[in-house]
Design an enzyme around this catalytic site. Structure first.
Site, PDB file in Angstrom:
ATOM      1  N   LYS A 127       0.832   4.317   7.066  1.00  0.00           N
ATOM      2  CA  LYS A 127       0.133   5.160   6.097  1.00  0.00           C
ATOM      3  C   LYS A 127       0.588   6.611   6.265  1.00  0.00           C
ATOM      4  O   LYS A 127       1.266   6.958   7.221  1.00  0.00           O
ATOM      5  CB  LYS A 127      -1.393   5.084   6.308  1.00  0.00           C
ATOM      6  CG  LYS A 127      -2.015   3.726   6.051  1.00  0.00           C
ATOM      7  CD  LYS A 127      -2.031   3.358   4.585  1.00  0.00           C
ATOM      8  CE  LYS A 127      -2.786   2.054   4.336  1.00  0.00           C
ATOM      9  NZ  LYS A 127      -2.080   0.881   4.880  1.00  0.00           N
ATOM     10  N   SER A 158       0.806  -1.223   0.000  1.00  0.00           N
ATOM     11  CA  SER A 158       0.000   0.000   0.000  1.00  0.00           C
ATOM     12  C   SER A 158       0.838   1.272   0.000  1.00  0.00           C
ATOM     13  O   SER A 158       0.310   2.357  -0.247  1.00  0.00           O
ATOM     14  CB  SER A 158      -0.946   0.016   1.208  1.00  0.00           C
ATOM     15  OG  SER A 158      -0.220   0.135   2.417  1.00  0.00           O
TER      16      SER A 158
END
EC number: 3.4.21.88
Length: 228
Positions: A182, A145
């Site tokens: 993230k 990701s």
């Protein structure tokens, strides 16, 4: 540091004590130590503190909530973090503490503190001071990701343990029982979003009424095992 001298948990606690003192100008309470490491009672924290005291790294002032004093070895680490020149005797202690490298954190159990001993897979020889700010641990990345930020599956991200981070920073965050890497985006004081660096994944919008959210740390660097 010789890991036969300090257990992984004792080393993590010593690092926490030095960092807390550096950031707050005072030692933590037993309750703050419990919160950081997931101890169920202050007595558990006291047992680890007593072990550090018996090894000559801290002194405990009885009857005081913050009665923890860092001794020569720990003070040398503080000197190194502040960029001061330590004395020759203390400098040797500081170097020995960094010689252990950084703990490598693998899979994190649900609800457990990230530096809990069972999560530590090994120690990487890279020094904590190789990163700015100084890193506290390496976290093994799972998934793709964050590939457009140059973070690939299997990479080790160097993390500075802190509950605060500016908008735009790449962070290690805990959402309920899941830990993720993230980019943090704050739209306002109440809105938090976590953005991947891969268009195949959707942003994560944190709803504080539905999810427990906590920042575990800020990514301050990266180690690629195949190149290390």
């Amino acid at each position: 540091m010789n890991r036969a001298f300090l257990t992984p948990r004792q080393e993590a606690i010593l690092r926490f004590l030095t960092r807390f003192h550096n950031e707050h100008g005072r030692p933590p309470t037993r309750q703050e130590l419990c919160a950081a490491f997931g101890f169920r009672s202050p007595n558990a924290a006291q047992c680890h503190l007593q072990a550090l005291a018996e090894k000559g790294l801290i002194a405990i002032d009885r009857g005081r909530a913050r009665g923890i004093r860092l001794l020569v070895a720990a003070e040398a680490v503080l000197d190194a973090e502040r960029g001061r020149t330590a004395s020759p005797a203390a400098g040797g202690a500081a170097n020995s503490l960094d010689d252990a490298g950084l703990p490598v954190i693998g899979k994190v159990a649900a609800g457990a503190p990230i530096l809990a001993t069972p999560h530590i897979e090994a120690y990487h020889p890279i020094a904590p001071t190789a990163f700015r700010p100084r890193a506290d641990y390496l976290l093994r990345v799972v998934g793709d990701s964050m590939i457009h930020a140059g973070i690939l599956p299997g990479d080790l991200v160097a993390v500075r343990q802190t509950p605060e981070a500016p908008s735009g920073a790449i962070v290690v965050a805990r959402i309920d029982d899941e830990v993720t890497v993230k980019r943090l985006v704050r739209r306002n004081s109440e809105t938090i979003e976590l953005y991947p660096e891969n268009p195949a994944y959707a942003p994560i919008r944190i709803d504080p009424t539905r999810h427990h959210f906590a920042l575990e740390g800020v990514v301050v660097g990266l180690v690629r095992p195949s190149l290390s």
